[in-house]
Design a protein around this motif. Sequence first.
Motif, PDB file in Angstrom:
ATOM      1  N   ASP A 146      25.041  17.314  35.930  1.00 31.92           N
ATOM      2  CA  ASP A 146      25.997  17.795  36.932  1.00 31.92           C
ATOM      3  C   ASP A 146      25.413  17.720  38.340  1.00 31.92           C
ATOM      4  O   ASP A 146      26.101  17.362  39.296  1.00 31.92           O
ATOM      5  CB  ASP A 146      26.396  19.240  36.627  1.00 31.92           C
ATOM      6  CG  ASP A 146      27.251  19.363  35.374  1.00 31.92           C
ATOM      7  OD1 ASP A 146      27.820  18.342  34.944  1.00 31.92           O
ATOM      8  OD2 ASP A 146      27.327  20.475  34.823  1.00 31.92           O
ATOM      9  N   HIS A 166      24.425  25.627  42.984  1.00 34.71           N
ATOM     10  CA  HIS A 166      23.792  25.666  41.665  1.00 34.71           C
ATOM     11  C   HIS A 166      24.621  24.923  40.625  1.00 34.71           C
ATOM     12  O   HIS A 166      25.821  25.166  40.481  1.00 34.71           O
ATOM     13  CB  HIS A 166      23.588  27.112  41.214  1.00 34.71           C
ATOM     14  CG  HIS A 166      22.817  27.944  42.195  1.00 34.71           C
ATOM     15  ND1 HIS A 166      21.560  27.594  42.632  1.00 34.71           N
ATOM     16  CD2 HIS A 166      23.134  29.101  42.839  1.00 34.71           C
ATOM     17  CE1 HIS A 166      21.126  28.511  43.486  1.00 34.71           C
ATOM     18  NE2 HIS A 166      22.065  29.425  43.631  1.00 34.71           N
ATOM     19  N   TYR A 167      23.948  24.040  39.894  1.00 33.82           N
ATOM     20  CA  TYR A 167      24.596  23.310  38.804  1.00 33.82           C
ATOM     21  C   TYR A 167      24.021  23.774  37.472  1.00 33.82           C
ATOM     22  O   TYR A 167      22.862  24.177  37.383  1.00 33.82           O
ATOM     23  CB  TYR A 167      24.375  21.805  38.976  1.00 33.82           C
ATOM     24  CG  TYR A 167      25.124  21.207  40.151  1.00 33.82           C
ATOM     25  CD1 TYR A 167      26.442  20.781  40.014  1.00 33.82           C
ATOM     26  CD2 TYR A 167      24.506  21.079  41.391  1.00 33.82           C
ATOM     27  CE1 TYR A 167      27.130  20.242  41.086  1.00 33.82           C
ATOM     28  CE2 TYR A 167      25.192  20.536  42.475  1.00 33.82           C
ATOM     29  CZ  TYR A 167      26.501  20.114  42.313  1.00 33.82           C
ATOM     30  OH  TYR A 167      27.183  19.577  43.377  1.00 33.82           O
ATOM     31  N   LYS A 168      24.849  23.687  36.438  1.00 32.83           N
ATOM     32  CA  LYS A 168      24.421  24.159  35.119  1.00 32.83           C
ATOM     33  C   LYS A 168      23.500  23.169  34.416  1.00 32.83           C
ATOM     34  O   LYS A 168      22.639  23.546  33.631  1.00 32.83           O
ATOM     35  CB  LYS A 168      25.651  24.434  34.242  1.00 32.83           C
ATOM     36  CG  LYS A 168      26.469  25.634  34.693  1.00 32.83           C
ATOM     37  CD  LYS A 168      27.609  25.902  33.727  1.00 32.83           C
ATOM     38  CE  LYS A 168      28.388  27.143  34.150  1.00 32.83           C
ATOM     39  NZ  LYS A 168      29.513  27.424  33.220  1.00 32.83           N
ATOM     40  N   THR A 169      23.708  21.883  34.664  1.00 31.16           N
ATOM     41  CA  THR A 169      22.908  20.862  33.989  1.00 31.16           C
ATOM     42  C   THR A 169      22.368  19.865  35.003  1.00 31.16           C
ATOM     43  O   THR A 169      22.892  19.743  36.121  1.00 31.16           O
ATOM     44  CB  THR A 169      23.732  20.096  32.939  1.00 31.16           C
ATOM     45  OG1 THR A 169      24.716  19.279  33.608  1.00 31.16           O
ATOM     46  CG2 THR A 169      24.431  21.050  31.980  1.00 31.16           C
ATOM     47  N   HIS A 216      15.474  25.651  43.540  1.00 34.93           N
ATOM     48  CA  HIS A 216      16.358  26.547  44.294  1.00 34.93           C
ATOM     49  C   HIS A 216      15.602  27.174  45.462  1.00 34.93           C
ATOM     50  O   HIS A 216      16.021  27.091  46.625  1.00 34.93           O
ATOM     51  CB  HIS A 216      16.893  27.624  43.331  1.00 34.93           C
ATOM     52  CG  HIS A 216      17.586  28.754  44.004  1.00 34.93           C
ATOM     53  ND1 HIS A 216      17.769  29.985  43.403  1.00 34.93           N
ATOM     54  CD2 HIS A 216      18.133  28.889  45.250  1.00 34.93           C
ATOM     55  CE1 HIS A 216      18.405  30.788  44.214  1.00 34.93           C
ATOM     56  NE2 HIS A 216      18.639  30.152  45.346  1.00 34.93           N
ATOM     57  N   GLY A 260      20.299  28.210  28.249  1.00 36.03           N
ATOM     58  CA  GLY A 260      21.165  29.266  28.755  1.00 36.03           C
ATOM     59  C   GLY A 260      20.431  30.249  29.629  1.00 36.03           C
ATOM     60  O   GLY A 260      19.264  30.555  29.384  1.00 36.03           O
ATOM     61  N   ALA A 261      21.106  30.696  30.690  1.00 35.91           N
ATOM     62  CA  ALA A 261      20.581  31.711  31.610  1.00 35.91           C
ATOM     63  C   ALA A 261      19.227  31.321  32.190  1.00 35.91           C
ATOM     64  O   ALA A 261      18.346  32.154  32.355  1.00 35.91           O
ATOM     65  CB  ALA A 261      20.481  33.060  30.898  1.00 35.91           C
ATOM     66  N   GLY A 262      19.071  30.048  32.524  1.00 34.53           N
ATOM     67  CA  GLY A 262      17.832  29.599  33.146  1.00 34.53           C
ATOM     68  C   GLY A 262      16.605  29.777  32.269  1.00 34.53           C
ATOM     69  O   GLY A 262      15.501  29.949  32.768  1.00 34.53           O
ATOM     70  N   SER A 275      15.971  17.305  29.056  1.00 34.30           N
ATOM     71  CA  SER A 275      15.456  17.930  30.278  1.00 34.30           C
ATOM     72  C   SER A 275      13.933  17.797  30.326  1.00 34.30           C
ATOM     73  O   SER A 275      13.294  17.422  29.336  1.00 34.30           O
ATOM     74  CB  SER A 275      15.844  19.402  30.310  1.00 34.30           C
ATOM     75  OG  SER A 275      15.272  20.096  29.209  1.00 34.30           O
ATOM     76  N   GLY A 305      19.855  25.096  38.921  1.00 34.64           N
ATOM     77  CA  GLY A 305      20.014  26.448  38.413  1.00 34.64           C
ATOM     78  C   GLY A 305      19.453  27.479  39.366  1.00 34.64           C
ATOM     79  O   GLY A 305      18.423  27.265  40.014  1.00 34.64           O
TER      80      GLY A 305
END
Length: 336
Positions: free
Chosen positions: A202, A196-199, A178, A82-84, A53, A172
């Motif tokens: 994605d 919203h995507y996790k990765t 966002h 995790g969790a942004g 990332s 995210g």
Amino acid sequence: MTTAPRSAARRRALIAAALIGATALPFAAPAFAQAGAYPSRPVRLVVGFPAGSGPDIVARLLAQKLSEGWGNLGVVVDNKPGAGGLIAAAEVARAQPDGYTLLLGETGQLAIAPSSYGKLPYDPKKDFVPVSQVATSNFMLVVNPAKVPARNMQQFVAWSREQKGLFMGTFGAGTPGHFGAYLFGDATGLKPEPVHYKTTGDALGGLFSGDVAAAFASVGLSAANVKAGKLLALASSGEARSASLPDVPTLREQGYPQLAFNAWFGVVAPARTPPEVVAQLETALRKAVQSPDGKARLEEAGFGVTGTSAQDFAQVIAADTVRWGKVVAATGFKAD
């Protein structure tokens, strides 16, 4: 007759002295660091996002350059996604304030989260001390040219008005991309629906499949796909055009003067870290990103290079907390 008692008293005194010395040892490290011995062991740089990332790329460059400057002592990048990014930030907030556990923080964790979360596991203002902002990243408004017929902003806005809904992918909830979608909606009169995507993988998959029409993707993430023709960049969110994609005009150039935003990355340490250690870290970080090699590598990856003072970074965080707070309030978004 008095020899034994005196020997016992002497032993008790020696034991007491040893105990005092032992209990003082945990407090000796910060004082030792203040004396100029920092760092004397490897430093852990925590990143709240996965390998590959944008934050991870920045962190690994910093780790290498800092390690070189410290005689290859070692800087370990520790990915805690995790969790942004909240999990990583909370862990560093609780870490020993000795300069050996640091956070590569970003806009979402330090400036947006206070407004988008009702209750955070950390307080960005109270639990951290800013060290240096090291890089910035503009966003590209990208579409899949095989799914979206628009070739510029005017065409995209017109096309979007004809659709039943405008679905925009994000990397995210609570991230600049966002809320950038909301800013875009306000500026154009559209009502985008964030997905919203996790990765990052994605999110790109959603663009390629046509599940979402567009997304604000960082320059570093989008540049390769744009150059390969897989994605089309309609506009840049920056104040100026990106050096990586110089042919892509800014949103301001295309008639949206109020639309300019970016993300930033910077190092923070746990609150109460000795000022002398913070000063040494600031100097080392600024040297790392402003060196010819460090600067060239960050720019090649699509980042803008800063390398600010701790004071200037604190001002950036404070100003963006207010700015993004207003955006979050206008959307009514709450992550919990």
